[in-house]
Scaffold this active site. Structure first.
Site, short mmCIF file in Angstrom:
data_model
loop_
_atom_site.label_atom_id
_atom_site.label_comp_id
_atom_site.label_asym_id
_atom_site.label_seq_id
_atom_site.Cartn_x
_atom_site.Cartn_y
_atom_site.Cartn_z
N TYR A 140 46.90 39.78 25.76
CA TYR A 140 47.60 39.41 26.85
C TYR A 140 48.83 39.06 26.67
O TYR A 140 49.35 38.20 25.69
CB TYR A 140 46.85 38.20 27.22
CG TYR A 140 47.50 37.49 28.62
CD1 TYR A 140 47.30 38.13 29.78
CD2 TYR A 140 47.89 36.25 28.54
CE1 TYR A 140 47.75 37.45 31.11
CE2 TYR A 140 48.34 35.57 29.91
CZ TYR A 140 48.43 36.09 31.03
OH TYR A 140 49.17 35.63 31.90
N ASP B 60 54.36 39.61 19.83
CA ASP B 60 54.38 38.56 21.01
C ASP B 60 53.70 37.16 20.20
O ASP B 60 52.39 37.32 20.01
CB ASP B 60 53.52 39.03 22.32
CG ASP B 60 53.11 38.01 23.08
OD1 ASP B 60 53.81 36.86 22.99
OD2 ASP B 60 52.54 38.14 24.11
N LYS C 187 55.01 28.45 24.57
CA LYS C 187 53.88 27.36 24.37
C LYS C 187 54.47 26.39 23.20
O LYS C 187 55.04 25.40 23.74
CB LYS C 187 52.58 27.92 23.65
CG LYS C 187 51.87 28.64 24.62
CD LYS C 187 50.60 29.25 24.51
CE LYS C 187 50.14 29.87 25.66
NZ LYS C 187 49.88 31.45 25.88
#
Ligand code: PLP
Length: 434
Positions: A149, A244, A272
């Site tokens: 994702y 990523d 994050k």
């Protein structure tokens, strides 16, 4: 003693109310308990390793806001930095010193990043990285891997993990076929299909993007051969290799998965932890590539609140804490204890599990098969997982509400938190066999 946190009447009232006003009652689908059923507890407060809901229940938190809280909730150093930033002003729309300070920290900590740009989310980071890679190479094709994702970017919302996987909609209505026409989806850890895809399409491939340790189909570890083949093929064909690291950055090591595995990507996306709980993302990489970004280069990318001073202060405090405390040896130790406790609890109850873990990222898959890609992850018994999840929630342990997510241990989880979690896990596994 195991607490009873099964009474959540106030949360139920708030959830019904919110559901009339906000789609599904949530502002991000992963929070809605779609994969496990029931009502999500509404949180009132966080403190260290704990969350407190509106019904007065206390939970040991293994979500940490889905990753950011490496040092738990309300770390005094981060709070101080944010409070100080607030006294100066929340946003200027003009450059500030803090932006270069955070950029410098990122460049010093993440091996492959020579220049970096701040954005406001992980989605923005991956979307921008893809655009820059396309601008740099003059090509359009992208390879992504099923189960990974990368945020809700149109071109990457094909066979995506996280809530997109749990909710059973691997691609989304509203994404035009044209937006994904240049996206090639391959199985994770599969060297043969990777080699074949490059042989067939190399002249068109702008970028390969992947989670260098996957969190979004549950925790899946890359094989060394897979990572080195990726690097070799991208180098050979001039394709931009994008790690990523929105989840793994500052999580699995101070320098992310790239420093842990010793593989150097051309570009990296972050999110994050870099914002310590405030909305921050970043993308960076080789200077030659990053110099394509406007206003130096022609690839346009912008943001009214990008590099926001309050968010930068939080990020600087977080990365400084990481440098001064080096939390990784402790994270490794307690996460290892937790994983072996889970394994033992499952063994005692006769429940087959496979536990994947890299540092403080881990997933307990309710399957007997080794999990190395999406196909093997989805052999998990999700009905059983839901029962186990609720068994833990009702005993004061807050895990990600999906089989296909990673849980996160923080540096402020104590050995007694870990022991209490294992005790609760034993009871929840025992429930599965009755
Ligand atoms: C969370 C995540 C994103 C998306 O970040 P948002 O801040 O939610 O937009 C992208 N990539 C990975 C690997 C993630 O874990």
């Amino acid at each position: 003693m195991i607490p009873d946190t099964s009474k959540r009447t106030r949360s139920e009232v708030l959830f019904r109310h919110a559901s009339k006003l906000i789609p599904g009652g949530v502002n991000s689908p992963a929070r809605a308990f779609g994969g496990v059923g029931g009502t999500p507890p509404f949180m009132k407060k966080g403190e260290g390793a704990y969350l407190f809901d509106v019904d007065g229940n206390q939970y040991i938190d293994y979500i940490g806001s889905w990753g950011p809280h490496l040092f738990g909730h309300r770390h005094p150093k981060i709070l101080q930095a944010v409070e100080h930033a607030l006294t100066i002003g929340t946003s200027f729309g003009a450059p500030t010193e803090a932006e270069a300070e955070l950029a410098q920290l990122v460049i010093e900590m993440v091996p492959s990043i020579e220049m970096v740009r701040m954005v406001n989310s992980g989605t923005e980071a991956t979307m921008s990285a893809i655009r820059v890679a396309r601008g740099f190479t003059g090509r359009n094709g992208i390879i992504k891997f099923s189960g990974c994702y990368h945020g809700h970017v149109d071109s990457l919302l094909v066979s995506a993990g996280s809530a997109a996987l749990t909710l059973g909609c691997p691609s989304s209505p509203g994404v035009p076929a044209g937006a994904t026409a240049d996206t090639l989806v391959l199985p994770y850890n599969d060297c043969e299909s990777l080699q074949a895809a490059f042989e067939k399409n190399n002249a068109e491939l702008a970028a390969v993007i992947l989670e260098p340790v996957v969190g979004n189909m549950g925790c899946v570890v890359p094989t060394p051969e897979f990572l080195s083949l990726l690097r070799a093929l991208c180098t050979q064909y001039g394709t931009v290799l994008i790690f990523d690291e929105v989840m793994t950055g500052f999580r699995v090591a101070a320098g992310g998965a790239q420093s842990l595995f010793g593989v150097t990507p051309d570009m990296t996306t972050l999110g994050k932890i870099i914002g310590a709980g405030l909305p921050v993302g970043a993308y960076g990489g080789r200077a030659e590539i990053m110099n394509c970004v406007s206003p130096v280069g022609k690839v346009y990318q912008a943001g009214t609140l990008s590099g926001n001073p309050v968010a930068m202060a939080a990020g600087i405090a977080m990365l400084s804490l990481i440098r001064s405390e080096n939390p990784y040896p402790k994270l490794e130790e307690i996460s290892k204890t937790l994983a072996s406790g889970f394994q033992q609890a499952a063994d005692e109850a006769g429940v087959p599990v496979r536990i994947n873990r890299v540092g403080s990222m881990l997933t307990v898959f309710l399957t007997s098969q080794e999990v190395r890609d999406l196909a093997t992850a989805t052999t998990s018994d999700t009905v059983r997982f839901s029962k186990w999840f609720h068994g833990l929630l009702n005993r004061g342990v807050y895990l990600p509400c999906s089989q296909f997510e990673a849980m996160f241990v923080s540096a402020v989880h104590s050995t007694s938190d870990i022991d209490q979690t294992i005790t609760a896990a034993k009871a929840a596994f025992a429930d599965l066999s009755v």
